[in-house]
Design an enzyme around this catalytic site. Structure first.
Site, PDB file in Angstrom:
ATOM      1  N   CYS A 151      -6.279 -10.112  33.046  1.00 15.71           N
ATOM      2  CA  CYS A 151      -5.189 -10.454  33.965  1.00 15.71           C
ATOM      3  C   CYS A 151      -4.245 -11.494  33.371  1.00 15.71           C
ATOM      4  CB  CYS A 151      -5.754 -10.922  35.299  1.00 15.71           C
ATOM      5  SG  CYS A 151      -7.059 -12.164  35.176  1.00 15.71           S
ATOM      6  N   TYR A 152      -4.786 -12.594  32.861  1.00 14.47           N
ATOM      7  CA  TYR A 152      -3.927 -13.573  32.195  1.00 14.47           C
ATOM      8  C   TYR A 152      -3.167 -12.942  31.025  1.00 14.47           C
ATOM      9  CZ  TYR A 152      -5.910 -17.720  34.598  1.00 14.47           C
ATOM     10  OH  TYR A 152      -6.277 -18.670  35.514  1.00 14.47           O
TER      11      TYR A 152
END
Length: 348
Positions: A151-152
């Site tokens: 996600c990051y």
């Protein structure tokens, strides 16, 4: 095209639940089986009442021979689970989309350094396609094995890529300060995730080194054609969903104006259905992407100095995980890239 038969391994976590929610509205796919050792025999709608009326499946113990009958299998599992089953599934011509970190890092030694165990099928690392559609759509279409980005890494790469590809910034000193909702930690009982621990608070973590760093540097270095150095500091937000990344870089040529950078981003993502380059002066918010597969990006150049600031916001469970995984599936099987993903974000 006939409806795709989908298998989900590890369906009781947040990413598994999101896969179920999104595929329930997909016109060309249906979940044929979903596995969980702990919840075997339990109805999916018992564990996730929001899915009542959308599925009558029960969780089953994972069985490779049964999963092999699916067109595609998603692994919504912790690291080191997928790599134990993937070789046999590939041998049965089943395509794989892995939401864990097992195949994101192409260097087996580097993977072991960050995940503290030996990789069980390093021979597949070179074949696995890193599933960021805005960067590798052509490779995704022909892939057997997709490593869905973290996600990051998704929010950070989408913000940096246009600048790096055009060699406009100093890639030796990139900085990413990013914050995620607590669902990014998974659906597990931990004191640090309790409401009373996170509410009305904000903190950094993983400052000395976060497991998402090597995949970000790997992919940005590939785009740059040389090694990229990133300082990445993640933070925990006192909310359920969302990632907001603030990205800093030094522009090489001060004569390049902000309007030129805006044009560059708009052109780069013109054909990307899930990247919204907002007007100059905008500040994307996590609430404007909640529940949707969109990444919203805005550019700034404070005091007209040499630092370019890119703001990037996504839903960590959708564009940062399950939605992006389905976007990969659509590309793999020649479907409309946005199929099943056109839902509008929830506001408020």
């Amino acid at each position: 095209m006939s409806v795709l038969k989908v298998g989900i391994v590890g369906g009781t976590g947040y990413t598994g639940a999101e896969l179920l929610r999104l595929i329930a509205g997909h016109p060309n796919a249906e979940v044929a089986m979903i596995t969980s050792r702990a919840e075997a025999g339990v109805g999916v709608d018992e564990l996730f009442p929001s899915l009542r009326g959308y599925t009558d499946l029960k969780f089953t113990v994972p069985d490779v021979s049964e999963l092999a009958a699916c067109d595609v299998v998603f692994f919504a599992t912790p690291h080191n689970v997928a790599m134990k089953m993937v070789p046999e599934l590939l041998a049965a011509n089943t395509r794989i989309i892995d939401l864990s970190a097992d195949f994101r890092i192409r260097d087996a030694k580097l993977w072991s350094e960050w995940y503290h165990e030996e990789h069980l099928c390093p021979e597949l690392l070179a074949e696995a396609v890193y599933g960021l559609p805005e960067k590798k759509a052509d490779q995704i279409k022909d892939a057997r094995l997709i490593a869905c980005p973290g996600c990051y890494p998704t929010s950070i790469q989408l913000g940096f890529l246009p600048l790096i590809e055009e060699k406009l910034i100093d890639t030796s000193r990139l900085i990413a300060s990013a914050a995620s909702g607590v669902s990014g930690a998974g659906r597990q009982a931990k004191v640090d995730n309790l409401f009373t621990e996170i509410s009305d608070s904000f903190k950094a973590y993983g400052v000395s080194g976060h497991r998402h760093l090597p995949e970000i540097e790997q992919e940005l270095s590939e785009a740059a054609g040389s090694d990229v150095a990133l300082t990445f500091t993640p933070h925990l937000l006192p909310q359920v969903r969302g990632i907001h990344a603030t990205l800093f870089s030094e522009i090489r040529d001060p004569a390049v104006g902000l309007d030129e950078l805006q044009f560059l981003f708009e052109k780069r993502y013109a054909d990307s259905p899930f990247v919204d380059v907002m007007p100059l002066g905008s500040t994307p918010q996590t609430r404007t992407v909640r529940g949707g597969n969109m990444c919203r990006i805005a550019l700034h150049r404070p005091q007209n100095r040499n630092t370019v600031v890119v703001l990037s916001a996504i839903d960590n469970l959708v564009k940062g995980a399950s939605g992006q995984a389905i976007q990969n599936m659509n590309l793999m099987f020649g479907l409309e890239e946005s199929a099943g993903l056109n839902g509008i974000s929830l506001l408020p």
